[in-house]
Write a protein that holds these residues in place. Structure first.
Motif, mmCIF file in Angstrom:
data_model
loop_
_atom_site.group_PDB
_atom_site.id
_atom_site.type_symbol
_atom_site.label_atom_id
_atom_site.label_comp_id
_atom_site.label_asym_id
_atom_site.label_seq_id
_atom_site.Cartn_x
_atom_site.Cartn_y
_atom_site.Cartn_z
ATOM 1 N N TRP A 55 0.932 -1.029 -0.031
ATOM 2 C CA TRP A 55 -0.126 -0.007 0.093
ATOM 3 C C TRP A 55 0.870 1.138 -0.033
ATOM 4 N N GLU A 56 2.149 0.980 0.633
ATOM 5 C CA GLU A 56 2.773 2.347 0.499
ATOM 6 C C GLU A 56 3.574 2.580 -0.783
ATOM 7 N N ASP A 57 3.672 1.420 -1.467
ATOM 8 C CA ASP A 57 4.357 1.577 -2.877
ATOM 9 C C ASP A 57 3.274 2.003 -3.915
ATOM 10 N N SER A 58 2.300 1.366 -3.625
ATOM 11 C CA SER A 58 1.210 1.756 -4.717
ATOM 12 C C SER A 58 0.840 3.300 -4.923
ATOM 13 N N SER A 59 0.376 3.491 -5.970
ATOM 14 C CA SER A 59 -0.141 5.028 -6.174
ATOM 15 C C SER A 59 -1.582 4.965 -6.686
ATOM 16 N N ASN A 60 -2.283 4.771 -6.050
ATOM 17 C CA ASN A 60 -3.885 5.072 -6.402
ATOM 18 C C ASN A 60 -4.299 6.197 -7.033
ATOM 19 N N ASP A 61 -4.798 6.392 -7.935
ATOM 20 C CA ASP A 61 -5.622 7.859 -8.340
ATOM 21 C C ASP A 61 -6.689 7.945 -7.486
ATOM 22 N N ALA A 62 -7.569 6.797 -7.761
ATOM 23 C CA ALA A 62 -8.954 6.940 -7.208
ATOM 24 C C ALA A 62 -8.802 6.734 -5.775
ATOM 25 N N LEU A 63 -9.327 7.537 -4.825
ATOM 26 C CA LEU A 63 -9.276 7.442 -3.532
ATOM 27 C C LEU A 63 -10.392 6.527 -3.262
ATOM 28 N N TRP A 64 -11.523 6.675 -3.714
ATOM 29 C CA TRP A 64 -12.683 5.893 -3.201
ATOM 30 C C TRP A 64 -12.349 4.593 -3.488
ATOM 31 N N GLN A 65 -11.877 4.204 -4.843
ATOM 32 C CA GLN A 65 -11.562 2.921 -5.049
ATOM 33 C C GLN A 65 -10.551 2.407 -4.310
ATOM 34 N N ALA A 66 -9.641 2.933 -3.986
ATOM 35 C CA ALA A 66 -8.500 2.551 -2.841
ATOM 36 C C ALA A 66 -9.259 2.158 -1.642
ATOM 37 N N ARG A 67 -10.032 2.958 -1.371
ATOM 38 C CA ARG A 67 -10.868 2.669 -0.070
ATOM 39 C C ARG A 67 -11.412 1.432 0.134
ATOM 40 N N LYS A 68 -12.236 1.231 -0.991
ATOM 41 C CA LYS A 68 -12.930 0.036 -1.079
ATOM 42 C C LYS A 68 -12.231 -0.942 -1.068
ATOM 43 N N ILE A 69 -10.949 -1.107 -1.925
ATOM 44 C CA ILE A 69 -9.946 -2.237 -1.884
ATOM 45 C C ILE A 69 -9.449 -2.610 -0.684
ATOM 46 N N GLN A 70 -9.035 -1.378 -0.123
ATOM 47 C CA GLN A 70 -8.527 -1.556 1.282
ATOM 48 C C GLN A 70 -9.648 -2.333 2.547
ATOM 49 N N ALA A 71 -10.570 -1.768 2.142
ATOM 50 C CA ALA A 71 -11.765 -2.309 3.028
ATOM 51 C C ALA A 71 -11.851 -3.941 2.824
ATOM 52 N N GLN A 72 -11.885 -4.291 1.655
ATOM 53 C CA GLN A 72 -11.972 -5.685 1.323
ATOM 54 C C GLN A 72 -10.892 -6.524 1.793
ATOM 55 N N GLU A 73 -9.439 -5.655 1.685
ATOM 56 C CA GLU A 73 -8.396 -6.596 2.066
ATOM 57 C C GLU A 73 -8.225 -6.929 3.680
ATOM 58 N N VAL A 74 -8.913 -5.791 4.233
ATOM 59 C CA VAL A 74 -9.020 -5.721 5.781
ATOM 60 C C VAL A 74 -9.806 -6.834 6.488
ATOM 61 N N LEU A 168 -3.684 0.783 7.679
ATOM 62 C CA LEU A 168 -3.913 0.854 6.132
ATOM 63 C C LEU A 168 -4.484 2.314 5.925
ATOM 64 N N SER A 169 -5.578 2.716 6.643
ATOM 65 C CA SER A 169 -6.188 3.810 6.481
ATOM 66 C C SER A 169 -5.468 5.183 6.291
ATOM 67 N N GLN A 170 -4.685 4.829 7.499
ATOM 68 C CA GLN A 170 -3.687 5.990 7.662
ATOM 69 C C GLN A 170 -2.468 6.354 6.546
ATOM 70 N N ILE A 171 -2.222 4.990 6.037
ATOM 71 C CA ILE A 171 -1.220 5.081 4.814
ATOM 72 C C ILE A 171 -1.866 5.731 3.751
ATOM 73 N N LEU A 172 -3.210 5.461 3.560
ATOM 74 C CA LEU A 172 -4.281 6.088 2.264
ATOM 75 C C LEU A 172 -4.271 7.429 2.644
ATOM 76 N N VAL A 173 -4.337 7.892 3.875
ATOM 77 C CA VAL A 173 -4.764 9.130 4.101
ATOM 78 C C VAL A 173 -3.283 9.858 3.789
ATOM 79 N N LYS A 174 -2.211 9.374 4.254
ATOM 80 C CA LYS A 174 -1.176 10.166 4.220
ATOM 81 C C LYS A 174 -0.746 10.293 2.587
#
Lengths: 185, 217
Positions: A55-74, A168-174
């Motif tokens: 997650w730290e390496d990846s650069s997702n453009d769409a924040l909403w999509q990233a959140r959803k993917i993260q939620a699924q992984e969690v 993970l959400s913190q990473i995403l927020v950063k």
């Protein structure tokens, strides 16, 4: 060692056939418990580190999509963490019930002996009585041995899942902040 | 894939844990496991009864004493032959006795009158049938009544001139002593008989009687 094995063998003979079921349940229960601790101590830290790194390496453009993917992984992670704890608790509930079954069969044997000999032969009744009480005790002991670990595993798993979601959400927020900053410049 | 491997690897230790649990239970029950340690330390004690020789069986046989039949009448006692001592065989001495005549002047001394015969010297045997004129029934002793004893007492007594009873003595008794004696003596002392008469005169006479004590159900 041989003496202990002999003693346990004698114990099983006194307890009747239900003892084997209790032994199987005990082995299954402790397999699950040990597997869980192994997972918590050795496997999970590696998995979590890998996930964090991705997650730290990846650069997702769409924040909403990233959140959803993260939620699924969690969610998947939580399922892995807590998944078999439900089975452990089931086994722990099962053990005293198996002991109760052994009690009932032992009592039936006692009544058979009573019907055959009358009350004049307590020596013959003794085997039935021990057959009634020993499975109860062993079921209780197995359940007691697993009870603490099941609760510990439950709390440990949910706590780790919560921590993982937070991290993970913190990473995403950063990453999102960083992204928005770069976008504004 | 890795998860199932984990389960397989955990199976071995889990089996060990389960067996350990069962071993703990065994020691909780306190069954066979401890006896292995304890057995060789305890000295074994064994008691064997040893008899030197078979002892002869002692048998005690008890027979019921036959109660003597009641004498209808005491037969007149036969004259007891007094043992006569044999004549002493003293050697006869042919010693010539000195011939002397005591010429004592005793003619003046009044001679004592010969004693008048005052009845018989001792009591005679009672010859009439022993039927008391008045009879006090003996009371069954309480102790014998509670123990269920029955027996008899043989007594000798003297019937005085007036028909009263005196000088009662117990000759024999069954059971041995003390059970019926007192009561028999007490009862007999109050009885009265017709006095024995010799030549129309009442004299003291002795008699024997057996009083039976029978317990009737």
């Amino acid at each position: 060692m041989f003496e202990q094995a002999y003693a346990v063998r004698h114990f099983f003979a006194a307890g009747g056939p239900v003892m084997w079921a209790i032994l199987l349940v005990a082995i299954a229960l402790w397999t699950l418990i040990l597997e869980r601790y192994w997972y918590h101590w050795f496997v999970y830290p590696r998995e979590f580190a890998r996930l964090k790194a991705r997650w730290e390496d990846s650069s997702n453009d769409a924040l909403w999509q990233a959140r959803k993917i993260q939620a699924q992984e969690v969610s998947q992670l939580r399922r892995q963490l807590v998944g078999s704890v439900f089975l452990i608790r089931t086994f722990i509930t099962l053990c005293p019930l198996l002991g109760l079954l052994g009690t009932v069969t032992g009592m039936i044997q006692v009544f058979d002996v009573l019907g055959f000999h009358g009350t004049g032969n307590p020596r013959a009744m003794a085997s039935g009585v021990s057959m009634a009480t020993i499975p109860t005790m062993s079921g209780l002991v197995v359940a007691l041995s697993g009870l603490y670990f099941s609760i510990d595993l439950q709390r440990r798993g949910s706590a780790k899942a919560r921590v993982a979601a937070d991290v993970l959400s913190q990473i995403l927020v950063k990453a999102g902040k960083h992204e928005t900053q770069t976008a504004s410049q | 894939m890795t998860a199932s491997w984990r389960f397989l690897a955990a199976l071995g230790p889990a089996t060990a844990v389960a067996l350990g649990l069962f071993w703990i239970m065994t020691s909780l029950v306190g069954g066979e496991g401890r006896e292995f340690d304890r057995a060789p330390r305890q000295p074994l004690m064994n008691f064997i009864r040893m008899d030197d020789a078979p002892r002869p069986v002692e048998e005690r046989r008890r027979e019921r004493p036959k109660p003597p039949e009641e004498p209808q009448a005491v037969p007149p006692l036969p004259a007891v032959p007094t043992a006569r001592s044999p004549e002493p065989q003293a050697p006869r001495l042919d010693v010539p006795l000195p011939q002397f005549r005591p010429d004592l002047a005793l003619s003046g001394v009044p001679a004592a009158a010969p004693a008048a015969p005052s009845g018989p010297a001792g009591p005679v045997a009672y010859s009439q049938p022993l039927t008391p004129v008045s009879q006090v029934p003996p009371v069954y002793p309480r102790r014998a009544l509670m123990q269920g004893l029955s027996g008899w007492v043989k007594l000798t007594f003297i019937i005085n001139e007036d028909g009263s009873v005196g000088d009662v003595e117990v000759v024999e008794a069954s059971p041995r002593r003390g059970v019926f004696d007192h009561e028999a003596v007490r009862a007999l002392s109050r009885w009265r008989f017709n006095p024995q008469t010799v030549d129309g005169r009442p004299v003291a006479a002795y008699a024997t009687i057996t009083i039976n004590f029978n317990l009737e159900n």
